[in-house]
Design an enzyme around this catalytic site. Sequence first.
Site, PDB file in Angstrom:
ATOM      1  N   ARG A  31      70.644  27.523  56.877  1.00 60.08           N
ATOM      2  CA  ARG A  31      69.456  27.645  57.744  1.00 60.08           C
ATOM      3  C   ARG A  31      68.210  27.370  56.920  1.00 60.08           C
ATOM      4  O   ARG A  31      67.291  26.689  57.350  1.00 60.08           O
ATOM      5  CB  ARG A  31      69.371  29.025  58.406  1.00 60.08           C
ATOM      6  CG  ARG A  31      68.047  29.218  59.138  1.00 60.08           C
ATOM      7  CD  ARG A  31      67.984  30.376  60.149  1.00 60.08           C
ATOM      8  NE  ARG A  31      68.812  31.502  59.830  1.00 60.08           N
ATOM      9  CZ  ARG A  31      68.559  32.400  58.858  1.00 60.08           C
ATOM     10  NH1 ARG A  31      67.457  32.288  58.111  1.00 60.08           N
ATOM     11  NH2 ARG A  31      69.391  33.390  58.637  1.00 60.08           N
ATOM     12  N   TYR A  66      54.664  15.161  77.921  1.00 55.41           N
ATOM     13  CA  TYR A  66      56.087  15.346  78.165  1.00 55.41           C
ATOM     14  C   TYR A  66      56.312  16.647  78.959  1.00 55.41           C
ATOM     15  O   TYR A  66      55.780  17.692  78.594  1.00 55.41           O
ATOM     16  CB  TYR A  66      56.808  15.384  76.814  1.00 55.41           C
ATOM     17  CG  TYR A  66      58.282  15.602  76.934  1.00 55.41           C
ATOM     18  CD1 TYR A  66      59.102  14.623  77.491  1.00 55.41           C
ATOM     19  CD2 TYR A  66      58.869  16.786  76.518  1.00 55.41           C
ATOM     20  CE1 TYR A  66      60.459  14.827  77.616  1.00 55.41           C
ATOM     21  CE2 TYR A  66      60.234  16.995  76.633  1.00 55.41           C
ATOM     22  CZ  TYR A  66      61.019  16.013  77.187  1.00 55.41           C
ATOM     23  OH  TYR A  66      62.369  16.216  77.313  1.00 55.41           O
ATOM     24  N   ASP A  88      52.006  14.182  68.885  1.00 51.85           N
ATOM     25  CA  ASP A  88      53.396  13.865  69.232  1.00 51.85           C
ATOM     26  C   ASP A  88      53.527  12.342  69.143  1.00 51.85           C
ATOM     27  O   ASP A  88      52.993  11.614  69.977  1.00 51.85           O
ATOM     28  CB  ASP A  88      53.689  14.381  70.647  1.00 51.85           C
ATOM     29  CG  ASP A  88      55.134  14.126  71.091  1.00 51.85           C
ATOM     30  OD1 ASP A  88      55.779  13.214  70.539  1.00 51.85           O
ATOM     31  OD2 ASP A  88      55.591  14.830  72.018  1.00 51.85           O
ATOM     32  N   LYS A 138      64.769  10.227  70.150  1.00 50.43           N
ATOM     33  CA  LYS A 138      64.384   8.972  70.796  1.00 50.43           C
ATOM     34  C   LYS A 138      64.454   7.821  69.801  1.00 50.43           C
ATOM     35  O   LYS A 138      65.521   7.486  69.346  1.00 50.43           O
ATOM     36  CB  LYS A 138      62.987   9.136  71.422  1.00 50.43           C
ATOM     37  CG  LYS A 138      62.780  10.472  72.161  1.00 50.43           C
ATOM     38  CD  LYS A 138      63.609  10.625  73.416  1.00 50.43           C
ATOM     39  CE  LYS A 138      63.636  12.028  73.995  1.00 50.43           C
ATOM     40  NZ  LYS A 138      62.357  12.656  74.230  1.00 50.43           N
TER      41      LYS A 138
HETATM   42  C1  LIG Z   1      61.882  13.952  74.495  1.00 52.24           C
HETATM   43  C2  LIG Z   1      60.497  14.287  74.125  1.00 52.24           C
HETATM   44  C3  LIG Z   1      60.165  15.543  73.603  1.00 52.24           C
HETATM   45  C4  LIG Z   1      61.180  16.649  73.467  1.00 52.24           C
HETATM   46  O1  LIG Z   1      62.156  16.353  72.507  1.00 52.24           O
HETATM   47  P1  LIG Z   1      63.675  16.864  72.592  1.00 52.24           P
HETATM   48  O2  LIG Z   1      64.299  16.253  71.398  1.00 52.24           O
HETATM   49  O3  LIG Z   1      64.237  16.401  73.902  1.00 52.24           O
HETATM   50  O4  LIG Z   1      63.614  18.367  72.534  1.00 52.24           O
HETATM   51  C5  LIG Z   1      58.851  15.763  73.231  1.00 52.24           C
HETATM   52  N1  LIG Z   1      57.899  14.810  73.383  1.00 52.24           N
HETATM   53  C6  LIG Z   1      58.183  13.606  73.881  1.00 52.24           C
HETATM   54  C7  LIG Z   1      57.094  12.588  74.015  1.00 52.24           C
HETATM   55  C8  LIG Z   1      59.473  13.295  74.267  1.00 52.24           C
HETATM   56  O5  LIG Z   1      59.737  12.087  74.792  1.00 52.24           O
END
Ligand SMILES: *Cc1c(COP(=O)(O)O)cnc(C)c1O
Length: 384
Positions: free
Chosen positions: A51, A103, A175, A200
């Site tokens: 962890r 998101y 983000d 992604k």
């Molecule tokens: C998918 C996504 C998230 C969340 O990420 P996860 O890996 O699904 O928890 C946050 N911000 C954006 C822009 C995303 O596309």
Amino acid sequence: MSEKGLGFNSKTIHGGQQPDKAYGAVMPPIYQTSTYAQTTPGGHQGFEYSRSANPTRTALENSLASIENGNYGLAFGSGLAAIDAVIKLLSPGDEVVTTNDLYGGSYRLFKKIFEKFGITFHFIGMQNAENIADYINEKSKLIWVETPTNPMMNIIDIVAVSKLAKKYNILLAVDNTFATPYLQLPLDLGADIVMHSATKYLGGHSDVVVGALVVKDKELADQLYFIQNASGAVCGPMDSFLVLRGIKTLHIRMQRHCENGKTIANYLKNHPKIEKVYWPGFEDHPNHSIAKSQMKDFGGMISFVTKGGKYKDAIAIVEKLKLFTLAESLGGVESLAGHPASMTHASIPKEEREKSGVVDALIRLSVGIEDENDLIADLEQAIG
Ligand SMILES: *Cc1c(COP(=O)(O)O)cnc(C)c1O
């Protein structure tokens, strides 16, 4: 090897990486272990319990820091776990100013989890950075920016927001999931924290759920590391390995995502049945000039609305698509289509959603790296 002078393409492959010390493995091995032998209490080689740290995860964290031009990377069990760690820097009574079209999962985390703990979130349009100042007071501790925004592809001027954040001594987090460091480097533009859903584009193959944070500042890194270890939302060694492997082709995948994205955006724009296409590469996009200055190219995320489009028309199109898979998520090699109002953004109340343009007829595409002619043929048969 000194990395400082390396270009982005080299960093995706070599950044933060050395052949493994044990046997010289070129790819960091998957250290599928929870614990590490000690010679005497505290006598270990930097790893005690997975962890706190695991060598495969550390390799990923070093790679993330390198490609985002940061000094410290932290990998989490999901993008939302990474965002959760950032908000845990705050205390009850603190306030956050955030993008209004963001998101859906981030919105849900802010609204349904953290508001209960006494943190206030202001969801506002940030296309004009000056708007933000109206929501700043002595309780403001964090500005949370997504750019391009999801799914409306609005562009927020990171340099302008960072000037404001510095003036008021507030942290700025970006983000960077949609743009990736191939297109945009928020830390270089003045952000304090860059966040990713590595699920992604960084992973890139729709086979893993992982999140990431990268920072430059040591003190901030220490605080986030404390939260990562104390809350424990880490990613496992296998998942770390998959993202590491994905990052090694990020630059060539992104190049193709951008090429295909441009072709499809233009195809849709000229289609007689399409009312509106949202893509920051168009010269008439309201923030095109900022996109051009802060991004290297415009990416493969596109949203559109059909003429006179209703809920049922959007559903009919996404159901007819064959090569574009109807699915949540984005950023993989395969093309995906989504219906934000009923999928990714269903957790945002209809009224809130529509204020930012997420209408029932909106369709979002994550353009993959297939042959562009095949993708266009698929859209053609589905739109009719
Ligand atoms: C998918 C996504 C998230 C969340 O990420 P996860 O890996 O699904 O928890 C946050 N911000 C954006 C822009 C995303 O596309």
